[in-house]
Design a protein around this motif. Structure first.
Motif, PDB file in Angstrom:
ATOM      1  N   MET A   1       0.863  -1.303   0.121  1.00 49.94           N
ATOM      2  CA  MET A   1       0.004   0.038   0.022  1.00 49.94           C
ATOM      3  C   MET A   1       0.935   1.266  -0.071  1.00 49.94           C
ATOM      4  O   MET A   1       0.734   2.040  -0.993  1.00 49.94           O
ATOM      5  CB  MET A   1      -1.010  -0.171   1.390  1.00 49.94           C
ATOM      6  CG  MET A   1      -1.768   1.157   1.368  1.00 49.94           C
ATOM      7  SD  MET A   1      -0.996   2.599   2.307  1.00 49.94           S
ATOM      8  CE  MET A   1      -0.643   1.914   3.875  1.00 49.94           C
ATOM      9  N   ILE A   2       1.813   1.447   0.837  1.00 48.26           N
ATOM     10  CA  ILE A   2       2.703   2.565   0.745  1.00 48.26           C
ATOM     11  C   ILE A   2       3.304   2.743  -0.170  1.00 48.26           C
ATOM     12  O   ILE A   2       3.646   3.851  -0.713  1.00 48.26           O
ATOM     13  CB  ILE A   2       3.459   2.440   2.324  1.00 48.26           C
ATOM     14  CG1 ILE A   2       4.013   3.880   2.673  1.00 48.26           C
ATOM     15  CG2 ILE A   2       4.640   1.717   2.206  1.00 48.26           C
ATOM     16  CD1 ILE A   2       2.976   4.942   3.118  1.00 48.26           C
ATOM     17  N   GLY A   3       3.847   1.585  -0.838  1.00 48.45           N
ATOM     18  CA  GLY A   3       4.724   1.667  -1.989  1.00 48.45           C
ATOM     19  C   GLY A   3       3.882   2.455  -3.286  1.00 48.45           C
ATOM     20  O   GLY A   3       4.262   3.103  -3.953  1.00 48.45           O
ATOM     21  N   LYS A   4       2.563   1.764  -3.345  1.00 47.02           N
ATOM     22  CA  LYS A   4       1.966   2.312  -4.236  1.00 47.02           C
ATOM     23  C   LYS A   4       1.391   3.723  -4.271  1.00 47.02           C
ATOM     24  O   LYS A   4       1.204   4.633  -5.177  1.00 47.02           O
ATOM     25  CB  LYS A   4       0.602   1.453  -4.243  1.00 47.02           C
ATOM     26  CG  LYS A   4      -0.440   1.694  -5.334  1.00 47.02           C
ATOM     27  CD  LYS A   4      -1.749   0.825  -5.303  1.00 47.02           C
ATOM     28  CE  LYS A   4      -2.797   1.138  -6.462  1.00 47.02           C
ATOM     29  NZ  LYS A   4      -3.978   0.532  -6.424  1.00 47.02           N
TER      30      LYS A   4
ATOM     31  N   ARG B   1      10.838  10.571  -5.792  1.00 45.18           N
ATOM     32  CA  ARG B   1      11.552   9.656  -4.799  1.00 45.18           C
ATOM     33  C   ARG B   1      12.418  10.467  -3.571  1.00 45.18           C
ATOM     34  O   ARG B   1      12.319   9.909  -2.437  1.00 45.18           O
ATOM     35  CB  ARG B   1      12.491   8.738  -5.659  1.00 45.18           C
ATOM     36  CG  ARG B   1      13.332   7.706  -4.608  1.00 45.18           C
ATOM     37  CD  ARG B   1      12.271   6.588  -4.084  1.00 45.18           C
ATOM     38  NE  ARG B   1      12.910   5.876  -3.228  1.00 45.18           N
ATOM     39  CZ  ARG B   1      13.043   5.867  -1.960  1.00 45.18           C
ATOM     40  NH1 ARG B   1      12.639   7.148  -1.402  1.00 45.18           N
ATOM     41  NH2 ARG B   1      13.769   5.163  -0.950  1.00 45.18           N
ATOM     42  N   GLY B   2      13.142  11.486  -4.084  1.00 45.91           N
ATOM     43  CA  GLY B   2      13.662  12.301  -3.356  1.00 45.91           C
ATOM     44  C   GLY B   2      12.741  13.029  -2.096  1.00 45.91           C
ATOM     45  O   GLY B   2      13.394  13.638  -1.149  1.00 45.91           O
ATOM     46  N   SER B   3      11.636  12.967  -2.355  1.00 45.89           N
ATOM     47  CA  SER B   3      10.543  13.934  -1.508  1.00 45.89           C
ATOM     48  C   SER B   3      10.169  12.944  -0.062  1.00 45.89           C
ATOM     49  O   SER B   3       9.464  13.880   0.661  1.00 45.89           O
ATOM     50  CB  SER B   3       9.296  14.255  -1.998  1.00 45.89           C
ATOM     51  OG  SER B   3       8.559  13.355  -2.328  1.00 45.89           O
TER      52      SER B   3
ATOM     53  N   GLN C   1      10.683  -7.217  -0.945  1.00 48.45           N
ATOM     54  CA  GLN C   1      10.420  -5.736  -0.241  1.00 48.45           C
ATOM     55  C   GLN C   1      10.486  -4.645  -1.174  1.00 48.45           C
ATOM     56  O   GLN C   1       9.874  -3.779  -1.221  1.00 48.45           O
ATOM     57  CB  GLN C   1      11.008  -5.309   1.022  1.00 48.45           C
ATOM     58  CG  GLN C   1      10.782  -6.481   2.264  1.00 48.45           C
ATOM     59  CD  GLN C   1      11.521  -6.342   3.419  1.00 48.45           C
ATOM     60  OE1 GLN C   1      12.677  -6.316   3.334  1.00 48.45           O
ATOM     61  NE2 GLN C   1      10.983  -6.069   4.493  1.00 48.45           N
ATOM     62  N   LEU C   2      11.658  -4.731  -2.201  1.00 47.69           N
ATOM     63  CA  LEU C   2      11.743  -3.707  -2.901  1.00 47.69           C
ATOM     64  C   LEU C   2      10.739  -3.662  -4.166  1.00 47.69           C
ATOM     65  O   LEU C   2      10.313  -2.624  -4.520  1.00 47.69           O
ATOM     66  CB  LEU C   2      13.031  -3.519  -3.784  1.00 47.69           C
ATOM     67  CG  LEU C   2      14.408  -3.484  -2.703  1.00 47.69           C
ATOM     68  CD1 LEU C   2      15.754  -4.013  -3.653  1.00 47.69           C
ATOM     69  CD2 LEU C   2      14.611  -1.920  -2.599  1.00 47.69           C
TER      70      LEU C   2
ATOM     71  N   VAL D   1      10.440   0.673  -5.100  1.00 43.18           N
ATOM     72  CA  VAL D   1      11.544   1.415  -4.828  1.00 43.18           C
ATOM     73  C   VAL D   1      12.965   0.613  -5.386  1.00 43.18           C
ATOM     74  O   VAL D   1      12.780  -0.595  -5.584  1.00 43.18           O
ATOM     75  CB  VAL D   1      11.814   2.062  -3.539  1.00 43.18           C
ATOM     76  CG1 VAL D   1      10.646   2.871  -3.157  1.00 43.18           C
ATOM     77  CG2 VAL D   1      11.794   0.840  -2.637  1.00 43.18           C
ATOM     78  N   ASP D   2      13.898   1.417  -5.427  1.00 42.82           N
ATOM     79  CA  ASP D   2      15.136   0.996  -5.933  1.00 42.82           C
ATOM     80  C   ASP D   2      15.962   0.788  -4.769  1.00 42.82           C
ATOM     81  O   ASP D   2      17.123   0.053  -4.665  1.00 42.82           O
ATOM     82  CB  ASP D   2      15.954   1.701  -7.001  1.00 42.82           C
ATOM     83  CG  ASP D   2      15.139   1.633  -8.554  1.00 42.82           C
ATOM     84  OD1 ASP D   2      14.631   0.686  -8.853  1.00 42.82           O
ATOM     85  OD2 ASP D   2      15.034   2.809  -9.007  1.00 42.82           O
ATOM     86  N   TYR D   3      15.599   1.509  -3.578  1.00 45.39           N
ATOM     87  CA  TYR D   3      16.354   1.433  -2.293  1.00 45.39           C
ATOM     88  C   TYR D   3      15.688   1.879  -1.321  1.00 45.39           C
ATOM     89  O   TYR D   3      14.574   2.593  -1.284  1.00 45.39           O
ATOM     90  CB  TYR D   3      17.629   2.374  -2.689  1.00 45.39           C
ATOM     91  CG  TYR D   3      17.361   3.802  -2.804  1.00 45.39           C
ATOM     92  CD1 TYR D   3      17.117   4.768  -1.529  1.00 45.39           C
ATOM     93  CD2 TYR D   3      16.945   4.418  -3.879  1.00 45.39           C
ATOM     94  CE1 TYR D   3      16.550   5.858  -1.763  1.00 45.39           C
ATOM     95  CE2 TYR D   3      16.612   5.892  -4.225  1.00 45.39           C
ATOM     96  CZ  TYR D   3      16.454   6.719  -2.920  1.00 45.39           C
ATOM     97  OH  TYR D   3      16.117   7.804  -2.874  1.00 45.39           O
TER      98      TYR D   3
END
Length: 394
Positions: free
Chosen positions: A65-68, A75-77, A102-103, A108-110
């Motif tokens: 959910m949080i990833g979506k 990404r930097g925000s 998890q990635l 995300v990439d990191y």
């Protein structure tokens, strides 16, 4: 929003925890995406830049959910934190498989922040066992830029924390503990803060309001606090307490709705730590809250000299008090799972030898019997490899 410095970065002093997001029809695994998105959007607009999740939250759907939702933002925000779930026995040998998943879940990439999840009595040996290579793998990911900052969370005892940090302290950058004005003494959080400080690490806070239990207090205690700060809310006292501890960098709150989020953001719009008198009153309130339920064990250990079973009665009472006050939870079951069966409360034979020498006149045998009954159903224990405690008394 107030911000804290961390290695040259500005982190919002309040972070959004995603363990208690709004759900549909009361189903833990069914996050209400519309309401969750509304919360994250509000948090981003009001300066929160730290989001904490974990492998098992909401049945694994918290990371998804949080990833979506965060994928809609640059990404930097934001800073995203999750954890390796080696606290679950079946996962300890799956660090690479889980990290890669998890990635993908989080899109995300990191990860900005990555933690060993709940280093405690039952799992510290596995976390430190070279055959599983957990630290080795995570340090490799950090070197490759897929983890920016590495730390650990813990509900374990001070001695367990010390052991872990003695081994890995040079590679750790922060430590996340349960810290609030009630647990400052009750769960030895003060000693934990002091230990973390010795290793030069900042403190990350979880359960700042003890799962919402400190969001309201008895009217008699509320009156004491309101007399000192008429405009401060009761939850505000909990957060102001944390603002009074210099070592605290990040306060994570598992907010469940937009109103809680808005209220907490308002509190964190300014830094208003408590003065010495206010701290004395607040810790006094905590002492009285605990004394209403907890057995008054002073740890004199007269009882242990008389126990024919060699039970560590003060330690058992400490965990009994925690289990009763929290109305369940995992801290006691996790600790009990780490000690032999013949040293658990079920080993008490009810001889009352301990009671005859107890200066506090605690009915220890009755407490042990009640402890066994309370532990027969471990609601969340299966996820941590903890089995219900059986009554093995003769």
């Amino acid at each position: 929003m107030i911000y804290r410095d961390f290695k040259g970065e500005k982190l919002s002093a309040l972070g959004l925890g995603t363990m208690r997001m709004p759900v549909v029809n009361g189903k833990e695994e069914s996050i209400d995406e519309e309401k969750a998105r509304e919360m994250v959007d509000f948090a981003m607009k009001n300066g929160i830049n730290y989001y904490d999740t974990a492998w098992m939250y909401h049945g694994g759907n918290s990371e998804r959910m949080i990833g979506k939702i965060l994928a809609d933002y640059p990404r930097g925000s934001f800073n995203l934190a999750t954890k390796f779930p080696g606290n679950i026995r079946e996962n300890i040998g799956r660090v690479e498989e889980i990290f890669e998943e998890q990635l993908r879940r989080c899109r995300v990439d990191y990860f900005d922040f990555y933690l060993f999840h709940n280093v405690c009595e039952i799992n510290v040996d596995n976390y430190m066992d070279p055959q599983y290579g957990v630290m080795e793998y995570l340090l490799k990911q950090k070197k490759e830029g897929r983890i920016r900052h590495l730390g650990f969370s813990t509900h374990g005892r001070v001695d367990v924390m010390r052991r872990f940090m003695d081994a890995y302290g040079k590679d750790l950058e922060f430590c996340q503990i349960q810290l609030n004005y009630l647990d400052y003494k009750f769960q030895h959080a003060k000693e934990k803060v002091e230990l973390i400080k010795q290793y030069g690490l900042p403190v990350w806070v979880m359960e700042p309001l003890r799962g919402g239990k400190l969001a309201t207090v008895d009217d008699k205690y509320a009156a004491e606090l309101t007399a000192l700060r008429p405009d401060e809310s009761i939850p505000g006292w909990g957060f102001r307490f944390l603002q009074s501890i210099p070592e605290v960098t990040m306060v994570l709150s598992g907010m469940s709705n937009l109103q809680q989020l808005a209220d907490n953001i308002r509190i964190f719009s300014e830094d208003k730590p408590l003065d010495s008198h206010e701290l004395t009153v607040l810790t006094g309130v905590a002492d009285k809250m605990i004394s209403e339920i907890a057995l008054p064990c002073t740890g004199c250990r007269y009882c242990t000299a008389k126990c024919p079973k060699g039970l560590d009665i003060p330690m058992l009472i400490e965990h009994y008090n925690e289990h009763v006050y929290s109305q369940g939870g995992l801290r006691a079951p996790l600790w009990l799972a780490s000690i032999p069966a013949d040293k658990q409360p079920s080993a008490c034979i009810g001889c009352r030898s301990c009671e005859r020498v107890c200066p506090q006149e605690i009915k220890i045998s009755e407490a042990m019997k009640d402890f066994v009954e309370r532990l027969k159903t471990v609601k969340e224990g299966a996820a941590y490899g903890v089995k219900p405690i059986e009554d093995k008394r003769a």
